[in-house]
Motif scaffolding. Structure first.
Motif, PDB file in Angstrom:
ATOM      1  N   ASP A  41       0.808  -1.224   0.000  1.00  0.00           N
ATOM      2  CA  ASP A  41       0.000   0.000   0.000  1.00  0.00           C
ATOM      3  C   ASP A  41       0.840   1.272   0.000  1.00  0.00           C
ATOM      4  O   ASP A  41       0.292   2.372  -0.001  1.00  0.00           O
ATOM      5  CB  ASP A  41      -0.926   0.018   1.220  1.00  0.00           C
ATOM      6  CG  ASP A  41      -1.971  -1.075   1.164  1.00  0.00           C
ATOM      7  OD1 ASP A  41      -2.317  -1.513   0.048  1.00  0.00           O
ATOM      8  OD2 ASP A  41      -2.433  -1.502   2.236  1.00  0.00           O
ATOM      9  N   ALA A  42       2.152   1.126  -0.003  1.00  0.00           N
ATOM     10  CA  ALA A  42       3.014   2.313  -0.021  1.00  0.00           C
ATOM     11  C   ALA A  42       2.734   3.122  -1.280  1.00  0.00           C
ATOM     12  O   ALA A  42       2.559   2.561  -2.361  1.00  0.00           O
ATOM     13  CB  ALA A  42       4.479   1.897   0.033  1.00  0.00           C
ATOM     14  N   PRO A  43       2.686   4.442  -1.151  1.00  0.00           N
ATOM     15  CA  PRO A  43       2.298   5.289  -2.275  1.00  0.00           C
ATOM     16  C   PRO A  43       3.346   5.435  -3.368  1.00  0.00           C
ATOM     17  O   PRO A  43       3.050   5.921  -4.451  1.00  0.00           O
ATOM     18  CB  PRO A  43       2.038   6.646  -1.613  1.00  0.00           C
ATOM     19  CG  PRO A  43       2.905   6.642  -0.394  1.00  0.00           C
ATOM     20  CD  PRO A  43       2.920   5.215   0.072  1.00  0.00           C
ATOM     21  N   TYR A  44       4.549   4.988  -3.133  1.00  0.00           N
ATOM     22  CA  TYR A  44       5.626   5.239  -4.087  1.00  0.00           C
ATOM     23  C   TYR A  44       5.856   4.116  -5.095  1.00  0.00           C
ATOM     24  O   TYR A  44       6.706   4.235  -5.958  1.00  0.00           O
ATOM     25  CB  TYR A  44       6.944   5.561  -3.365  1.00  0.00           C
ATOM     26  CG  TYR A  44       7.236   4.744  -2.132  1.00  0.00           C
ATOM     27  CD1 TYR A  44       7.719   3.447  -2.224  1.00  0.00           C
ATOM     28  CD2 TYR A  44       7.023   5.287  -0.868  1.00  0.00           C
ATOM     29  CE1 TYR A  44       7.996   2.710  -1.091  1.00  0.00           C
ATOM     30  CE2 TYR A  44       7.306   4.559   0.271  1.00  0.00           C
ATOM     31  CZ  TYR A  44       7.790   3.271   0.161  1.00  0.00           C
ATOM     32  OH  TYR A  44       8.064   2.553   1.274  1.00  0.00           O
ATOM     33  N   TRP A  45       5.110   3.028  -5.023  1.00  0.00           N
ATOM     34  CA  TRP A  45       5.288   1.946  -5.987  1.00  0.00           C
ATOM     35  C   TRP A  45       4.546   2.213  -7.283  1.00  0.00           C
ATOM     36  O   TRP A  45       3.438   2.738  -7.275  1.00  0.00           O
ATOM     37  CB  TRP A  45       4.773   0.614  -5.434  1.00  0.00           C
ATOM     38  CG  TRP A  45       5.416   0.165  -4.171  1.00  0.00           C
ATOM     39  CD1 TRP A  45       4.782  -0.187  -3.020  1.00  0.00           C
ATOM     40  CD2 TRP A  45       6.814  -0.005  -3.910  1.00  0.00           C
ATOM     41  NE1 TRP A  45       5.693  -0.555  -2.067  1.00  0.00           N
ATOM     42  CE2 TRP A  45       6.944  -0.446  -2.584  1.00  0.00           C
ATOM     43  CE3 TRP A  45       7.956   0.183  -4.673  1.00  0.00           C
ATOM     44  CZ2 TRP A  45       8.183  -0.717  -2.006  1.00  0.00           C
ATOM     45  CZ3 TRP A  45       9.187  -0.071  -4.096  1.00  0.00           C
ATOM     46  CH2 TRP A  45       9.296  -0.517  -2.778  1.00  0.00           C
ATOM     47  N   SER A  46       5.129   1.767  -8.373  1.00  0.00           N
ATOM     48  CA  SER A  46       4.391   1.736  -9.637  1.00  0.00           C
ATOM     49  C   SER A  46       3.446   0.535  -9.554  1.00  0.00           C
ATOM     50  O   SER A  46       3.586  -0.321  -8.670  1.00  0.00           O
ATOM     51  CB  SER A  46       5.349   1.562 -10.823  1.00  0.00           C
ATOM     52  OG  SER A  46       5.914   0.258 -10.813  1.00  0.00           O
ATOM     53  N   ASP A  47       2.504   0.448 -10.457  1.00  0.00           N
ATOM     54  CA  ASP A  47       1.592  -0.694 -10.455  1.00  0.00           C
ATOM     55  C   ASP A  47       2.355  -2.004 -10.595  1.00  0.00           C
ATOM     56  O   ASP A  47       2.043  -2.988  -9.925  1.00  0.00           O
ATOM     57  CB  ASP A  47       0.557  -0.570 -11.584  1.00  0.00           C
ATOM     58  CG  ASP A  47      -0.473   0.522 -11.300  1.00  0.00           C
ATOM     59  OD1 ASP A  47      -0.619   0.926 -10.122  1.00  0.00           O
ATOM     60  OD2 ASP A  47      -1.132   0.971 -12.260  1.00  0.00           O
ATOM     61  N   ALA A  48       3.348  -2.030 -11.473  1.00  0.00           N
ATOM     62  CA  ALA A  48       4.128  -3.257 -11.691  1.00  0.00           C
ATOM     63  C   ALA A  48       4.910  -3.649 -10.436  1.00  0.00           C
ATOM     64  O   ALA A  48       4.962  -4.832 -10.071  1.00  0.00           O
ATOM     65  CB  ALA A  48       5.077  -3.080 -12.873  1.00  0.00           C
ATOM     66  N   GLN A  49       5.522  -2.675  -9.776  1.00  0.00           N
ATOM     67  CA  GLN A  49       6.279  -2.960  -8.555  1.00  0.00           C
ATOM     68  C   GLN A  49       5.338  -3.492  -7.470  1.00  0.00           C
ATOM     69  O   GLN A  49       5.639  -4.489  -6.811  1.00  0.00           O
ATOM     70  CB  GLN A  49       6.985  -1.702  -8.050  1.00  0.00           C
ATOM     71  CG  GLN A  49       8.138  -1.254  -8.910  1.00  0.00           C
ATOM     72  CD  GLN A  49       8.641   0.123  -8.508  1.00  0.00           C
ATOM     73  OE1 GLN A  49       7.866   1.012  -8.143  1.00  0.00           O
ATOM     74  NE2 GLN A  49       9.952   0.306  -8.585  1.00  0.00           N
ATOM     75  N   ARG A  50       4.209  -2.820  -7.290  1.00  0.00           N
ATOM     76  CA  ARG A  50       3.228  -3.218  -6.272  1.00  0.00           C
ATOM     77  C   ARG A  50       2.747  -4.644  -6.539  1.00  0.00           C
ATOM     78  O   ARG A  50       2.695  -5.480  -5.632  1.00  0.00           O
ATOM     79  CB  ARG A  50       2.049  -2.247  -6.268  1.00  0.00           C
ATOM     80  CG  ARG A  50       0.969  -2.583  -5.251  1.00  0.00           C
ATOM     81  CD  ARG A  50      -0.129  -1.531  -5.213  1.00  0.00           C
ATOM     82  NE  ARG A  50       0.407  -0.282  -4.659  1.00  0.00           N
ATOM     83  CZ  ARG A  50       0.687   0.811  -5.377  1.00  0.00           C
ATOM     84  NH1 ARG A  50       0.453   0.843  -6.667  1.00  0.00           N
ATOM     85  NH2 ARG A  50       1.175   1.884  -4.800  1.00  0.00           N
ATOM     86  N   THR A  51       2.393  -4.923  -7.776  1.00  0.00           N
ATOM     87  CA  THR A  51       1.907  -6.251  -8.142  1.00  0.00           C
ATOM     88  C   THR A  51       2.953  -7.316  -7.838  1.00  0.00           C
ATOM     89  O   THR A  51       2.643  -8.362  -7.252  1.00  0.00           O
ATOM     90  CB  THR A  51       1.512  -6.289  -9.635  1.00  0.00           C
ATOM     91  OG1 THR A  51       0.451  -5.348  -9.837  1.00  0.00           O
ATOM     92  CG2 THR A  51       1.069  -7.672 -10.055  1.00  0.00           C
ATOM     93  N   PHE A  52       4.194  -7.063  -8.215  1.00  0.00           N
ATOM     94  CA  PHE A  52       5.265  -8.026  -7.962  1.00  0.00           C
ATOM     95  C   PHE A  52       5.401  -8.306  -6.464  1.00  0.00           C
ATOM     96  O   PHE A  52       5.419  -9.464  -6.037  1.00  0.00           O
ATOM     97  CB  PHE A  52       6.590  -7.518  -8.525  1.00  0.00           C
ATOM     98  CG  PHE A  52       7.752  -8.405  -8.178  1.00  0.00           C
ATOM     99  CD1 PHE A  52       7.955  -9.592  -8.860  1.00  0.00           C
ATOM    100  CD2 PHE A  52       8.628  -8.065  -7.157  1.00  0.00           C
ATOM    101  CE1 PHE A  52       9.015 -10.435  -8.526  1.00  0.00           C
ATOM    102  CE2 PHE A  52       9.682  -8.899  -6.825  1.00  0.00           C
ATOM    103  CZ  PHE A  52       9.876 -10.088  -7.511  1.00  0.00           C
ATOM    104  N   LEU A  53       5.486  -7.255  -5.657  1.00  0.00           N
ATOM    105  CA  LEU A  53       5.688  -7.419  -4.221  1.00  0.00           C
ATOM    106  C   LEU A  53       4.529  -8.182  -3.581  1.00  0.00           C
ATOM    107  O   LEU A  53       4.743  -9.140  -2.823  1.00  0.00           O
ATOM    108  CB  LEU A  53       5.862  -6.054  -3.553  1.00  0.00           C
ATOM    109  CG  LEU A  53       7.152  -5.320  -3.904  1.00  0.00           C
ATOM    110  CD1 LEU A  53       7.067  -3.869  -3.462  1.00  0.00           C
ATOM    111  CD2 LEU A  53       8.361  -6.011  -3.301  1.00  0.00           C
ATOM    112  N   VAL A  54       3.311  -7.783  -3.894  1.00  0.00           N
ATOM    113  CA  VAL A  54       2.138  -8.423  -3.297  1.00  0.00           C
ATOM    114  C   VAL A  54       2.008  -9.876  -3.749  1.00  0.00           C
ATOM    115  O   VAL A  54       1.742 -10.760  -2.934  1.00  0.00           O
ATOM    116  CB  VAL A  54       0.863  -7.609  -3.628  1.00  0.00           C
ATOM    117  CG1 VAL A  54      -0.393  -8.358  -3.221  1.00  0.00           C
ATOM    118  CG2 VAL A  54       0.910  -6.250  -2.939  1.00  0.00           C
TER     119      VAL A  54
END
Length: 85
Positions: A41-54
């Motif tokens: 939920d951190a605001p600084y991730w791109s969609d791709a970064q967020r998707t990868f991490l989650v």
């Protein structure tokens, strides 16, 4: 499919971030999260970064341990009473 060893350096490379020792330390220092904000939920991730991490955490993939360590590092100020904002 990711074919590199799950290390913090390789995680940063996968995320397209500065993977040098100094780059990793600086990112962690300057991107601390409050306890109540999940890594994804951190605001600084791109969609791709967020998707990868989650996805790595949800799948309990080989990367999950490194992603969890990364999350702990980004929450370290909050856990020690020094969280900003």
């Amino acid at each position: 499919m990711i074919t590199v060893d799950p290390t913090m350096t390789n995680l940063f490379l996968q995320l397209g971030l500065d993977a040098s020792e100094q780059g990793i330390a600086q990112f962690i220092k300057s991107h601390q999260l409050p306890t109540e904000v999940a890594l994804g939920d951190a605001p600084y991730w791109s969609d791709a970064q967020r998707t990868f991490l989650v996805e790595q955490l949800k799948a309990d993939a080989p990367w999950a341990m490194v992603v969890d360590q990364f999350s702990e590092a980004l929450h370290s100020d909050a856990e020690h009473g020094g969280a900003r904002g």
